[in-house]
Design a protein around this motif. Structure first.
Motif, PDB file in Angstrom:
ATOM      1  N   LEU A  71      -8.924   5.743   5.344  1.00 11.34           N
ATOM      2  CA  LEU A  71      -8.570   5.609   3.931  1.00 11.34           C
ATOM      3  C   LEU A  71      -9.383   4.519   3.247  1.00 11.34           C
ATOM      4  O   LEU A  71      -9.740   3.519   3.871  1.00 11.34           O
ATOM      5  CB  LEU A  71      -7.085   5.286   3.792  1.00 11.34           C
ATOM      6  CG  LEU A  71      -6.104   6.332   4.320  1.00 11.34           C
ATOM      7  CD1 LEU A  71      -4.679   5.818   4.179  1.00 11.34           C
ATOM      8  CD2 LEU A  71      -6.284   7.644   3.600  1.00 11.34           C
ATOM      9  N   PRO A  72      -9.653   4.694   1.948  1.00  9.09           N
ATOM     10  CA  PRO A  72     -10.332   3.633   1.198  1.00  9.09           C
ATOM     11  C   PRO A  72      -9.454   2.378   1.137  1.00  9.09           C
ATOM     12  O   PRO A  72      -8.222   2.469   1.179  1.00  9.09           O
ATOM     13  CB  PRO A  72     -10.519   4.218  -0.205  1.00  9.09           C
ATOM     14  CG  PRO A  72     -10.099   5.630  -0.147  1.00  9.09           C
ATOM     15  CD  PRO A  72      -9.365   5.854   1.127  1.00  9.09           C
ATOM     16  N   THR A  73     -10.082   1.249   1.020  1.00 13.26           N
ATOM     17  CA  THR A  73      -9.361  -0.020   0.995  1.00 13.26           C
ATOM     18  C   THR A  73      -8.341  -0.060  -0.139  1.00 13.26           C
ATOM     19  O   THR A  73      -7.217  -0.543   0.050  1.00 13.26           O
ATOM     20  CB  THR A  73     -10.355  -1.187   0.858  1.00 13.26           C
ATOM     21  OG1 THR A  73     -11.247  -1.122   1.976  1.00 13.26           O
ATOM     22  CG2 THR A  73      -9.649  -2.529   0.862  1.00 13.26           C
ATOM     23  N   GLU A  74      -8.699   0.454  -1.296  1.00 10.04           N
ATOM     24  CA  GLU A  74      -7.784   0.446  -2.431  1.00 10.04           C
ATOM     25  C   GLU A  74      -6.504   1.202  -2.097  1.00 10.04           C
ATOM     26  O   GLU A  74      -5.400   0.790  -2.447  1.00 10.04           O
ATOM     27  CB  GLU A  74      -8.441   1.058  -3.680  1.00 10.04           C
ATOM     28  CG  GLU A  74      -9.612   0.250  -4.207  1.00 10.04           C
ATOM     29  CD  GLU A  74     -10.911   0.471  -3.424  1.00 10.04           C
ATOM     30  OE1 GLU A  74     -11.013   1.453  -2.640  1.00 10.04           O
ATOM     31  OE2 GLU A  74     -11.819  -0.351  -3.575  1.00 10.04           O
ATOM     32  N   ARG A  75      -6.642   2.315  -1.414  1.00 15.88           N
ATOM     33  CA  ARG A  75      -5.483   3.121  -1.010  1.00 15.88           C
ATOM     34  C   ARG A  75      -4.636   2.366   0.015  1.00 15.88           C
ATOM     35  O   ARG A  75      -3.406   2.393  -0.037  1.00 15.88           O
ATOM     36  CB  ARG A  75      -5.967   4.464  -0.451  1.00 15.88           C
ATOM     37  CG  ARG A  75      -4.898   5.294   0.205  1.00 15.88           C
ATOM     38  CD  ARG A  75      -3.947   5.951  -0.800  1.00 15.88           C
ATOM     39  NE  ARG A  75      -2.827   6.555  -0.134  1.00 15.88           N
ATOM     40  CZ  ARG A  75      -2.837   7.769   0.424  1.00 15.88           C
ATOM     41  NH1 ARG A  75      -3.905   8.510   0.360  1.00 15.88           N
ATOM     42  NH2 ARG A  75      -1.764   8.231   1.026  1.00 15.88           N
ATOM     43  N   LEU A  76      -5.291   1.674   0.949  1.00 13.88           N
ATOM     44  CA  LEU A  76      -4.556   0.885   1.938  1.00 13.88           C
ATOM     45  C   LEU A  76      -3.751  -0.225   1.258  1.00 13.88           C
ATOM     46  O   LEU A  76      -2.611  -0.497   1.644  1.00 13.88           O
ATOM     47  CB  LEU A  76      -5.513   0.280   2.966  1.00 13.88           C
ATOM     48  CG  LEU A  76      -6.093   1.238   3.992  1.00 13.88           C
ATOM     49  CD1 LEU A  76      -7.166   0.540   4.805  1.00 13.88           C
ATOM     50  CD2 LEU A  76      -5.016   1.797   4.894  1.00 13.88           C
ATOM     51  N   ILE A  77      -4.340  -0.850   0.249  1.00 11.04           N
ATOM     52  CA  ILE A  77      -3.637  -1.905  -0.478  1.00 11.04           C
ATOM     53  C   ILE A  77      -2.413  -1.320  -1.174  1.00 11.04           C
ATOM     54  O   ILE A  77      -1.322  -1.901  -1.133  1.00 11.04           O
ATOM     55  CB  ILE A  77      -4.578  -2.609  -1.474  1.00 11.04           C
ATOM     56  CG1 ILE A  77      -5.638  -3.397  -0.701  1.00 11.04           C
ATOM     57  CG2 ILE A  77      -3.803  -3.508  -2.427  1.00 11.04           C
ATOM     58  CD1 ILE A  77      -6.775  -3.926  -1.545  1.00 11.04           C
ATOM     59  N   GLU A  78      -2.572  -0.158  -1.808  1.00 14.25           N
ATOM     60  CA  GLU A  78      -1.432   0.506  -2.448  1.00 14.25           C
ATOM     61  C   GLU A  78      -0.358   0.855  -1.424  1.00 14.25           C
ATOM     62  O   GLU A  78       0.831   0.627  -1.656  1.00 14.25           O
ATOM     63  CB  GLU A  78      -1.893   1.784  -3.151  1.00 14.25           C
ATOM     64  CG  GLU A  78      -2.710   1.566  -4.389  1.00 14.25           C
ATOM     65  CD  GLU A  78      -3.290   2.882  -4.925  1.00 14.25           C
ATOM     66  OE1 GLU A  78      -2.816   3.963  -4.512  1.00 14.25           O
ATOM     67  OE2 GLU A  78      -4.212   2.812  -5.739  1.00 14.25           O
ATOM     68  N   ASP A  79      -0.787   1.426  -0.281  1.00 12.61           N
ATOM     69  CA  ASP A  79       0.172   1.793   0.768  1.00 12.61           C
ATOM     70  C   ASP A  79       0.898   0.564   1.307  1.00 12.61           C
ATOM     71  O   ASP A  79       2.101   0.601   1.570  1.00 12.61           O
ATOM     72  CB  ASP A  79      -0.532   2.522   1.911  1.00 12.61           C
ATOM     73  CG  ASP A  79      -0.950   3.935   1.543  1.00 12.61           C
ATOM     74  OD1 ASP A  79      -0.648   4.375   0.412  1.00 12.61           O
ATOM     75  OD2 ASP A  79      -1.611   4.588   2.373  1.00 12.61           O
ATOM     76  N   PHE A  80       0.140  -0.528   1.488  1.00 13.64           N
ATOM     77  CA  PHE A  80       0.759  -1.760   1.986  1.00 13.64           C
ATOM     78  C   PHE A  80       1.789  -2.280   0.999  1.00 13.64           C
ATOM     79  O   PHE A  80       2.906  -2.634   1.374  1.00 13.64           O
ATOM     80  CB  PHE A  80      -0.299  -2.835   2.251  1.00 13.64           C
ATOM     81  CG  PHE A  80       0.299  -4.171   2.544  1.00 13.64           C
ATOM     82  CD1 PHE A  80       0.986  -4.403   3.732  1.00 13.64           C
ATOM     83  CD2 PHE A  80       0.214  -5.205   1.630  1.00 13.64           C
ATOM     84  CE1 PHE A  80       1.556  -5.625   4.003  1.00 13.64           C
ATOM     85  CE2 PHE A  80       0.779  -6.439   1.895  1.00 13.64           C
ATOM     86  CZ  PHE A  80       1.455  -6.651   3.080  1.00 13.64           C
ATOM     87  N   THR A  81       1.436  -2.328  -0.260  1.00 10.74           N
ATOM     88  CA  THR A  81       2.355  -2.827  -1.287  1.00 10.74           C
ATOM     89  C   THR A  81       3.616  -1.974  -1.338  1.00 10.74           C
ATOM     90  O   THR A  81       4.737  -2.495  -1.373  1.00 10.74           O
ATOM     91  CB  THR A  81       1.663  -2.854  -2.671  1.00 10.74           C
ATOM     92  OG1 THR A  81       0.460  -3.609  -2.556  1.00 10.74           O
ATOM     93  CG2 THR A  81       2.556  -3.462  -3.713  1.00 10.74           C
ATOM     94  N   THR A  82       3.435  -0.658  -1.309  1.00 18.21           N
ATOM     95  CA  THR A  82       4.573   0.256  -1.329  1.00 18.21           C
ATOM     96  C   THR A  82       5.449   0.057  -0.098  1.00 18.21           C
ATOM     97  O   THR A  82       6.678  -0.063  -0.212  1.00 18.21           O
ATOM     98  CB  THR A  82       4.094   1.715  -1.395  1.00 18.21           C
ATOM     99  OG1 THR A  82       3.294   1.886  -2.560  1.00 18.21           O
ATOM    100  CG2 THR A  82       5.253   2.681  -1.424  1.00 18.21           C
ATOM    101  N   ALA A  83       4.837   0.010   1.074  1.00 20.44           N
ATOM    102  CA  ALA A  83       5.594  -0.156   2.315  1.00 20.44           C
ATOM    103  C   ALA A  83       6.306  -1.500   2.346  1.00 20.44           C
ATOM    104  O   ALA A  83       7.456  -1.598   2.793  1.00 20.44           O
ATOM    105  CB  ALA A  83       4.672  -0.007   3.523  1.00 20.44           C
TER     106      ALA A  83
END
Length: 178
Positions: free
Chosen positions: A90-102
């Motif tokens: 996954l792109p880093t931006e998506r990982l950041i979004e996923d991390f924030t959501t999780a």
């Protein structure tokens, strides 16, 4: 005969436990292997190939152990690991979004506003694609250096192309109205 049946059943259980432990250790090495660990997005394919080869050892359709398991059993046991490995693609931006959501869903962030810090997620020891600690570790091991170098190169090429082009006079509609 009963001894043979019990031995076969015990072999199957033992192989299943070895498989489960192997998958967990694969993720442990991948996500908690030390501070020198660095991955780029393209490493996903290599890591996934390594994991598929490990799965093949336990699969009845492969040339694996003597007491092999059904492919469905191996696939079911591999779902979590494959999901975690998939984070690497996954792109880093998506990982950041996923991390924030999780982090928000797990209560780690506790109703944060946009500019507040998110506290470090607790280490559960159970790797999972939706676990904030797992996503955080994938982010920490992500090497953005190559991406930054590529972006610098693109910016430099853009600057060079602007220098070469003669500037056209620009007028807005406002100029013509006067």
């Amino acid at each position: 005969m009963l001894l043979t049946v019990l031995t076969d059943q015990a072999q199957s259980v033992a192989v299943k436990e070895v498989m489960r432990a192997s998958f967990e250790m694969f993720l442990m090495v991948l996500l908690a292997g030390g501070t020198e660990r660095v991955f780029v997005r393209t490493d996903y394919e290599m890591v996934m190939d390594d994991f598929r080869n490990m799965k093949r050892v336990f699969c009845a359709s492969g040339e694996g152990l003597a007491a092999v398991l059904a492919e469905e059993v191996v696939d079911r046991a591999a779902e979590v690991a494959e999901g975690v490995i998939g984070l690497m693609s996954l792109p880093t931006e998506r990982l950041i979004e996923d991390f924030t959501t999780a982090a928000c869903e797990s209560g780690v962030a506790g109703g944060i506003t946009e500019w507040q810090r998110i506290s470090m997620p607790p280490t559960t020891g159970r790797w999972n694609r939706s676990d904030p600690n797992t996503v955080f570790r994938v982010l920490c091991y992500r090497s953005e250096r190559q991406r930054q170098l590529r972006r610098r190169s693109e910016v430099e090429q853009e600057r060079m192309s602007r220098r070469r082009k003669p500037k056209k006079p620009t007028c807005s509609l406002y100029c013509f109205a006067m």
